[in-house]
Design an enzyme around this catalytic site. Structure first.
Site, short mmCIF file in Angstrom:
data_model
loop_
_atom_site.label_atom_id
_atom_site.label_comp_id
_atom_site.label_asym_id
_atom_site.label_seq_id
_atom_site.Cartn_x
_atom_site.Cartn_y
_atom_site.Cartn_z
N SER A 192 -23.60 -27.40 136.99
CA SER A 192 -23.34 -25.98 136.75
C SER A 192 -24.60 -25.19 137.07
O SER A 192 -25.63 -25.77 137.44
CB SER A 192 -22.90 -25.77 135.30
N TYR A 249 -25.27 -16.89 122.97
CA TYR A 249 -25.99 -18.14 123.27
C TYR A 249 -25.10 -19.13 124.03
O TYR A 249 -25.58 -19.99 124.76
CB TYR A 249 -26.44 -18.84 121.98
N GLY A 258 -25.91 -5.54 119.56
CA GLY A 258 -25.80 -6.76 118.78
C GLY A 258 -24.82 -6.60 117.63
O GLY A 258 -24.26 -5.53 117.39
N CYS A 296 -26.01 1.03 121.70
CA CYS A 296 -25.00 0.59 120.73
C CYS A 296 -25.66 0.28 119.39
O CYS A 296 -26.08 1.21 118.71
CB CYS A 296 -24.21 -0.58 121.30
N HIS A 320 -22.45 1.62 126.41
CA HIS A 320 -23.28 0.67 127.15
C HIS A 320 -23.49 1.14 128.59
O HIS A 320 -22.70 0.78 129.47
CB HIS A 320 -22.59 -0.70 127.19
N GLU A 376 -25.57 0.12 130.68
CA GLU A 376 -25.98 -0.99 131.56
C GLU A 376 -24.83 -1.55 132.39
O GLU A 376 -25.04 -2.04 133.49
CB GLU A 376 -26.66 -2.11 130.74
N1 GLN Z 1 -22.29 -4.14 115.72
C1 GLN Z 1 -22.18 -2.77 116.10
C2 GLN Z 1 -20.75 -2.27 116.04
O1 GLN Z 1 -19.83 -3.03 116.05
C3 GLN Z 1 -22.76 -2.55 117.48
C4 GLN Z 1 -22.03 -3.28 118.58
C5 GLN Z 1 -22.83 -3.39 119.84
O2 GLN Z 1 -24.05 -3.29 119.84
N2 GLN Z 1 -22.16 -3.69 120.95
O3 GLN Z 1 -20.52 -1.09 116.00
#
Ligand code: GLN
Length: 537
Positions: free
Chosen positions: A15, A56, A357, A384, A510, A512
């Protein structure tokens, strides 16, 4: 029946050979030759989508305009081709089985025994042809995830075998990506692993038309001849793929090797129009000849696996090239960051990005990073969860609401400045239930974001359950955290800024995901520009 042609990309030996990059590079060349092309990824795991996977496991979860949570390779497809993908571009085994089982429950198989062949393979074949049947594409490239020989890939290889018959000789081509390792002790490139993986494919009835051989060393004519002989392909269809300085060199390298040519030749499509890659090469030129270098601190909790932030680091590359600047990333683990250590850990960075996150691990470190950059006038982009942490930091340290938090971290918090969204309150399933995909956002004219986007109404992609709590809006604004963008329909605050700071922007969406080689994202371009200014101080 339309005239769509199909390219299947399989992988052998190991892979991580970069199937996604090869598929995207081939697609780019075909697009430059005037063909309309899209790329699809079939993932052999049983999750319905990667949305429930820990980064991960599988790297970043990429989100499309239509709100599909998909494999990170789709990000490469969009960055190379500059056209959006959708749910149809990523299918997993879980999704295949789910639709077959739903049909079985509805009685659609009329009493038949439901089996891998033909029912699962039929469903795979349908999913492959959905994109072709739209009539929008001359060529559909389907990348089969995993490695040939994996048990879970078998139904996909079988579907390719059948499709070759269904579609006809001139309408399908199989490209097999493989590794030709160099044995230092013997001083030789070895072809045996490739021979074996091709043999394995052939046992499943699929004979590759083209071999793309990843290698650290030049593959000589002799070795090409040997591979051609043992693997039953034409010698000109043995393509070498040497390690590249950047993934963005691969289209040019593949053109030099003639990959696009042999694919078109097999599909009996015209090769007359040459790919020019003019804008692409202009980007490469800027990317490779920067006039400045800056360092951005990327604060996140998955930093051990850089793929977790793939779209962000690629957006840095695009925005860096736009600014003729090399962007170095200092990876900062949010769990190791405290208000005390922030000074050493962030010392000298020209900008800080606090990453998206979920969950409370590492959030105090993210908050410490925000405090440091806010107080020290260092350019900041919060995405976010990063935006949410900026609001919490401001509430705690400027509004003096010491126990401000998100209800994600503490459902009973006294000052829930970030709150679960109303429509999320009854949601219990984890998969595919966040606020996902593209939503409009109305920008405030006098703001950093308006300066960057140069338009009032934007559309960006989302993936979250929690939101800015409008009950604190007045307090936050009065104290100097400005609202710079809201959802025009719901009034949800999507962007916060601190106008007294040189460049401090937090976005709920987002950006990005939408940065591409040809369209570097305006917000990243503006952030890098601010960091460049900071670096000159
Ligand atoms: N955990 C946060 C939420 O659910 C931010 C989500 C994220 O950073 N994609 O709103």
């Amino acid at each position: 029946m339309n005239n769509t042609k199909y390219v299947f990309v399989t992988g052998g030996v190991t892979s991580s050979l970069g199937k996604g990059i090869i598929a995207a590079s081939l697609a780019k060349l075909l697009q430059e030759r005037g063909y309309s092309v899209t790329i699809q990824k079939l993932d052999p795991y049983i999750n319905i989508d990667p949305g429930t996977l820990n980064p991960y496991e599988h790297g970043e979860c990429y989100v499309t305009d239509d709100g599909a949570e998909t494999d990170l390779d789709l990000g490469h497809y969009e960055r190379y081709l500059n056209i959006p993908t959708s749910q149809a571009n990523n299918v997993t085994t879980g999704r295949i089985y789910q639709s077959v089982i739903n049909k079985e429950r509805k009685g659609e198989f009329l009493g038949k025994t439901v089996q891998v062949i033909p029912h699962i393979t039929d469903e795979i074949k349908n999913r492959v042809q959905i994109l072709g049947n739209t009539g929008d594409f001359d060529i559909v490239i389907t990348e089969i995830g995993g490695t040939v020989g994996d048990i879970e890939s078998l139904p996909y290889i079988e579907a390719v075998r059948q499709l070759q018959w269904d579609l006809g000789e001139d309408n399908a081509v199989v490209v097999h990506l493989t590794l030709v390792p160099y044995l230092a002790a013997a001083g030789e490139l070895k072809t045996k692993p490739t021979q074996h993986s091709v043999k394995m494919l052939m046992q499943s009835g699929v004979s590759p038309d083209i071999l793309v051989c990843r290698s650290e060393h030049e593959i000589s004519d002799d070795i090409k001849r040997k591979l051609a002989l043992f693997c039953n392909v034409k010698k000109q269809n043995v393509i070498q793929s040497l390690d590249a300085e950047t993934i963005y060199d691969v289209p040019n390298l593949m053109f030099k090797e003639g990959l696009d040519y042999v694919v078109l030749d097999k599909l009996r499509l015209s090769t007359r129009k040459q790919p020019k890659l003019t804008a692409w090469n202009r980007f490469l030129e800027r990317h490779k000849n920067p006039t400045s270098t800056i360092e951005i601190g990327l604060v996140g909790k998955y930093v051990e696996l850089h793929d977790s932030y793939k779209s962000i680091t690629e957006a840095f590359i695009h925005a860096g090239a736009a600014n003729k600047t090399k962007v170095n990333v200092r990876w900062i683990h949010s769990e190791e960051l405290t208000p005390e250590s922030a000074i050493q850990q962030l010392e000298g960075v020209d900008g800080v990005l606090v990453a998206p996150g979920f969950g409370d691990r590492g959030i105090e470190g993210k908050i410490a990073a925000v405090q440091y950059v806010r107080e020290n006038n260092i350019p900041f982009l919060g995405i976010c969860l990063g935006m949410q942490m900026a609001v919490i930091e401001f509430a705690r340290n400027v509004l003096n609401l010491k126990d401000a938090n998100s209800t994600e971290m503490n459902p009973k918090v006294a000052h829930p400045v970030i709150n679960l969204m109303e429509e999320q309150k009854d949601v219990t399933d984890k998969g595919g239930t966040m606020r996902l995909g593209a939503w409009d956002c109305q920008l405030t004219q006098d703001s950093k974001v308006f300066e960057a986007y140069k338009q009032e109404l934007i559309s960006e992609r989302h993936r979250h359950r929690y939101e800015y709590n409008n009950e604190y809006k007045e307090q936050l604004e009065t104290a100097g955290m400005k609202t710079a963008g809201i959802n025009p329909k719901t009034g949800l605050v999507e962007i916060v800024e601190i106008p007294t700071h040189p460049w401090f922007v937090g976005v709920q969406y987002h950006p990005e995901y939408k940065s591409t080689v040809l369209n570097p994202h305006p917000l990243f371009v503006s952030f890098i520009k601010a960091a460049l200014k900071q670096s000159k101080k």
